[in-house]
Design a protein around this motif. Sequence first.
Motif, PDB file in Angstrom:
ATOM      1  N   SER A  31    -133.228 -43.134 -87.351  1.00  0.00           N
ATOM      2  CA  SER A  31    -133.427 -44.167 -88.373  1.00  0.00           C
ATOM      3  C   SER A  31    -134.299 -45.293 -87.834  1.00  0.00           C
ATOM      4  O   SER A  31    -134.424 -45.480 -86.611  1.00  0.00           O
ATOM      5  N   THR A  32    -134.887 -46.072 -88.727  1.00  0.00           N
ATOM      6  CA  THR A  32    -135.779 -47.149 -88.317  1.00  0.00           C
ATOM      7  C   THR A  32    -135.038 -48.286 -87.616  1.00  0.00           C
ATOM      8  O   THR A  32    -135.649 -49.059 -86.878  1.00  0.00           O
ATOM      9  N   ASP A  33    -133.725 -48.392 -87.836  1.00  0.00           N
ATOM     10  CA  ASP A  33    -132.974 -49.465 -87.184  1.00  0.00           C
ATOM     11  C   ASP A  33    -132.366 -49.018 -85.844  1.00  0.00           C
ATOM     12  O   ASP A  33    -131.615 -49.765 -85.222  1.00  0.00           O
ATOM     13  N   CYS A  34    -132.705 -47.810 -85.390  1.00  0.00           N
ATOM     14  CA  CYS A  34    -132.247 -47.344 -84.072  1.00  0.00           C
ATOM     15  C   CYS A  34    -132.823 -48.262 -82.997  1.00  0.00           C
ATOM     16  O   CYS A  34    -133.996 -48.645 -83.049  1.00  0.00           O
ATOM     17  N   LYS A  35    -132.005 -48.615 -82.010  1.00  0.00           N
ATOM     18  CA  LYS A  35    -132.447 -49.499 -80.942  1.00  0.00           C
ATOM     19  C   LYS A  35    -132.986 -48.674 -79.766  1.00  0.00           C
ATOM     20  O   LYS A  35    -132.316 -47.761 -79.279  1.00  0.00           O
ATOM     21  N   TRP A  36    -134.202 -48.999 -79.318  1.00  0.00           N
ATOM     22  CA  TRP A  36    -134.846 -48.310 -78.219  1.00  0.00           C
ATOM     23  C   TRP A  36    -134.799 -49.191 -76.972  1.00  0.00           C
ATOM     24  O   TRP A  36    -135.212 -50.358 -77.008  1.00  0.00           O
ATOM     25  N   TYR A  37    -134.328 -48.638 -75.860  1.00  0.00           N
ATOM     26  CA  TYR A  37    -134.370 -49.299 -74.558  1.00  0.00           C
ATOM     27  C   TYR A  37    -135.308 -48.477 -73.680  1.00  0.00           C
ATOM     28  O   TYR A  37    -135.022 -47.315 -73.378  1.00  0.00           O
ATOM     29  N   ILE A  38    -136.407 -49.078 -73.279  1.00  0.00           N
ATOM     30  CA  ILE A  38    -137.422 -48.333 -72.545  1.00  0.00           C
ATOM     31  C   ILE A  38    -137.592 -48.943 -71.158  1.00  0.00           C
ATOM     32  O   ILE A  38    -137.905 -50.132 -71.020  1.00  0.00           O
ATOM     33  N   SER A  39    -137.367 -48.140 -70.128  1.00  0.00           N
ATOM     34  CA  SER A  39    -137.486 -48.645 -68.755  1.00  0.00           C
ATOM     35  C   SER A  39    -138.926 -48.568 -68.277  1.00  0.00           C
ATOM     36  O   SER A  39    -139.707 -47.721 -68.715  1.00  0.00           O
TER      37      SER A  39
END
Length: 325
Positions: free
Chosen positions: A286-294
Amino acid sequence: MEKLVIIGNGFDVAHGLNTRYSNFMEYLQSYEKVPEYATERFIWLHSVSESDQAKHNFYKALCKYIPEDDLWSCFEYALCEIDSKDVESENSNYLIVYGDDNWTDSAHHDYQYMIEEDLSFAHNIPKYFHEWISREVTAVSRIISTKIINPKSIFLNFNYTDTLEKTYNIPAERILYVHGNAVRGDKLILGHHDKSLFQSEPEPIFNTEEERDMYYENLIDDVRIIEAQEIIKSYYKATYKDTASIIKYNYNFFNTLTDIKEIFILGHSLSDIDYDYFNIVAQKVSTDCKWYISYYNDDDYNNALNLIRILEVINYTLITLGEIQ
């Protein structure tokens, strides 16, 4: 299932594994036992095992046409940097002119054969990657919180190692080894992503019949050259990573991502070779999914920003692995 964890090689490196491309180079240059030296520079061939001889020949073939600086920093990209003109020029002495005094029947095939021999190393790349990776001990100390890496999460793993299983006790069924797992004997997948190198170009559009006649007059009519060019195209095809087919084969996995609330990308360089995978993930969540990118360095940071822009991710945080340990 609310978390998707995407694992790249930086994850293994952060755990102390020797899985950089430079480590692959060191493996290819290594010996099972110290050889006997005839001089300071030369060794006795009888003191080197057949497997080591084959490994060293593979290394020489890799480096013949690919700049080593590129090869051991960006291996997959470098595989498409072979210049076809260099390959043709290197073997041009086998392209004997018809009717030459030195002509023999073998001259019908020598040129093509030598080019095929020069590029035959491509078929052994997965083999030597497997030998190299399989030597790594993956039962190491944990550095990532079990709040993120635990059996409730699902994993998209770009690595060939089983670090998740051995170190974090993640069941294999929770992990998609998208490019194969060396421990279980998969054929490992790696390569460049430039399809144009081996695809046939369409016939151009001609404005007049004269243009068309001139075009065909200028085409190569030496079948040896035409066959050699096809051999070079076959090399580019053999070293191509077909991400579209891989995604299609694993489509059931990607279809399970609709309920994902958080994505953690750990240790992935985010090169455009693998963009297709991130694109399908972005399509499914979904568009509200939170992405954590290292990220590890400035290049990684910029690659992350570029990925976010391309995928139009709104809800994201850029972090270092140290911030989530």
